[in-house]
Enzyme design. Sequence first.
Site, PDB file in Angstrom:
ATOM      1  N   LYS A 194      48.654  47.883  50.925  1.00 37.03           N
ATOM      2  CA  LYS A 194      48.097  46.621  51.442  1.00 37.03           C
ATOM      3  C   LYS A 194      48.917  46.159  52.649  1.00 37.03           C
ATOM      4  CE  LYS A 194      46.376  44.528  47.133  1.00 37.03           C
ATOM      5  NZ  LYS A 194      44.948  44.430  47.477  1.00 37.03           N
ATOM      6  N   ARG A 196      39.623  48.889  38.701  1.00 36.48           N
ATOM      7  CA  ARG A 196      38.452  49.502  38.060  1.00 36.48           C
ATOM      8  C   ARG A 196      38.805  50.805  37.346  1.00 36.48           C
ATOM      9  NH1 ARG A 196      35.370  49.574  43.719  1.00 36.48           N
ATOM     10  NH2 ARG A 196      36.795  47.834  43.960  1.00 36.48           N
TER      11      ARG A 196
HETATM   12  N1  BES Z   1      43.743  43.137  43.231  1.00 39.62           N
HETATM   13  C1  BES Z   1      42.873  43.425  44.319  1.00 39.62           C
HETATM   14  C2  BES Z   1      41.801  42.350  44.519  1.00 39.62           C
HETATM   15  C3  BES Z   1      42.300  40.981  44.908  1.00 39.62           C
HETATM   16  C4  BES Z   1      42.373  40.617  46.234  1.00 39.62           C
HETATM   17  C5  BES Z   1      42.619  40.058  43.932  1.00 39.62           C
HETATM   18  C6  BES Z   1      42.821  39.346  46.571  1.00 39.62           C
HETATM   19  C7  BES Z   1      43.058  38.804  44.265  1.00 39.62           C
HETATM   20  C8  BES Z   1      43.154  38.434  45.584  1.00 39.62           C
HETATM   21  C9  BES Z   1      42.171  44.755  44.102  1.00 39.62           C
HETATM   22  O1  BES Z   1      42.882  45.696  43.392  1.00 39.62           O
HETATM   23  C10 BES Z   1      41.901  45.323  45.453  1.00 39.62           C
HETATM   24  O2  BES Z   1      42.837  45.558  46.162  1.00 39.62           O
HETATM   25  N2  BES Z   1      40.639  45.534  45.775  1.00 39.62           N
HETATM   26  C11 BES Z   1      40.270  46.057  47.039  1.00 39.62           C
HETATM   27  C12 BES Z   1      39.093  46.989  46.825  1.00 39.62           C
HETATM   28  C13 BES Z   1      38.735  47.796  48.031  1.00 39.62           C
HETATM   29  C14 BES Z   1      39.830  48.800  48.339  1.00 39.62           C
HETATM   30  C15 BES Z   1      37.441  48.494  47.759  1.00 39.62           C
HETATM   31  C16 BES Z   1      39.872  44.903  47.951  1.00 39.62           C
HETATM   32  O3  BES Z   1      39.286  43.931  47.488  1.00 39.62           O
HETATM   33  O4  BES Z   1      40.191  44.979  49.145  1.00 39.62           O
HETATM   34 ZN    ZN Z   2      44.206  46.840  44.614  1.00 37.85          ZN
END
Ligand code: BES
Ligand code: ZN
Length: 505
Positions: free
Chosen positions: A284, A358
């Site tokens: 991230k 997921r």
């Molecule tokens: N934990 C995150 C989602 C999230 C984002 C929760 C902001 C709380 C606040 C999740 O694991 C994630 O990173 N999802 C990605 C999915 C993408 C790679 C398809 C996202 O939302 O960017």
């Molecule tokens: Zn994530």
Amino acid sequence: MQLIVQPTPLEKIKADLLVVNTFAGDTKPNGGTGAVDKKLHGAISKKIKSINFLGKNAGDYFLLDNHQSTGPKQIMVISLGERKNFSLDVIRKVAALSLLEGKKQNAKIITTILHGAGNGGQNAQQCAQSLTEGILLSNYHFDKYLNEQKKINRINKIKKIIISQRNKKNLTAIKQGIKLGTIFAEGQNFARDLVNEPGLTMDPKVLADTAKNIAAKNKNISVKIFTQTDIAKLGMNAFLAVAAGSEKNPYFIHLTYQPQTKPQRKIVVVGKSITFDSGGLSLKPADSMTTMKCDMAGGAAVLGLFSVLSKLQPNVEIHGLLAACENMPSGSAIRVGDVVQAMNGKTIEILNTDAEGRLTLADALTYAEKLKPDFIIDLATLTGAAIVALGENIAALMTDNKELENKLIKAGESTGEKIWPLPLEKNYLSHIKSNVADIQNVGKGKGVAGTIAAGLFLQQFVKKTPWAHLDIAGPAWTEDKSIPYLTVGGSGWGVRLLLDYIKNL
Ligand code: BES
Ligand code: ZN
Ligand code: ZN
């Protein structure tokens, strides 16, 4: 801080702060507020006029000093907003604002009217429950890591909060409401503590120990903890793939609440439990990582629920599942393009290691269905896209079961935890079709609906049990201060929702 109900009339109770209410546009207060106004020789109605107090928004208020020698020192007149918009959540908000004001004024005793029960026409028990929740939730602080001086500044000097109720036949209902409100708020605050604890100290092992602790304290709750070896034996390779990059071992946690008498229903609640989500090799950006200790908020809600279940004593068999691990990049981390076989036999191509929730939930859902429950509900901080769609205050709901949908929405309406349904659109299944495996963990194509794609992915791991998925990425973490009973940080979202849902099953 003690919360009690007393039949003494409002105007006779001693207090540092007396809280009374009006509705928007009321110029002449009635009911309890009217009685106090009379006792004060019309001081409240005079002030309403002199400052042209409209009380348009619920929570608008003014203070009034009492110059008489008897009665409360100060009066807080707070608006419940427009009559037609009145709800239990207004009571929570108004109660929270009175506690915060009482703290500011260094009050030791606060007396309050039971908002909503008179003019609002609401059920006294529910009003008392909401008032209790508003007070106990707004009294929450996470100050473990603050210096002593800062801690002292936050100490609450309020000893007693008295709900004044003249109507004696409401007393039992109000006492029951205080009891329920305490259970609900304690469960939520328990979850908030878990979410607010940093990833350094809130790791998979600590989640497992917390579950063990809950089971040790409650004789109708038992727990099974699966170690990495056990998890491998179960074939949970999707879960293990996420854990692979971390120095911290994963744990699969299975809590069971067994009621005294034969249960009418059996449900499973699953909570996403990534104790820190760095994104893994699909790292991230720095700013997106700042709140990622909250990625176990689903699991925290499940633990918060179990922490108070024995006090609620519902006649439902409840299983709580947490696939707890940390998502880290390292030499042992899962790569982009790797394929793993989940517990249900399906192969998954991992095209983004940041779509890890997921993967862990896939195996947890397979495990959940083996328990043969009537319903499965999962709570997960799953997609940033859910925040884009619904913002910070609303969770996205995906389910193909109408009964579950209606019941969860209804529970949310009563607890003030807002839920909005999104469709599990079959046409979008093509977005998660893989070229090399049964399925891929992120959607492809330009029109991908991120939250729905994640919901559809999860659906592949539930064969026939009625199931609902709540994407709580928005409401699990509070950033703005629009809800006065919450503070910046973990919100404990979902605990009261689950309690209310279970209570009414
Ligand atoms: N934990 C995150 C989602 C999230 C984002 C929760 C902001 C709380 C606040 C999740 O694991 C994630 O990173 N999802 C990605 C999915 C993408 C790679 C398809 C996202 O939302 O960017
Ligand atoms: Zn994530
Ligand atoms: Zn995540």
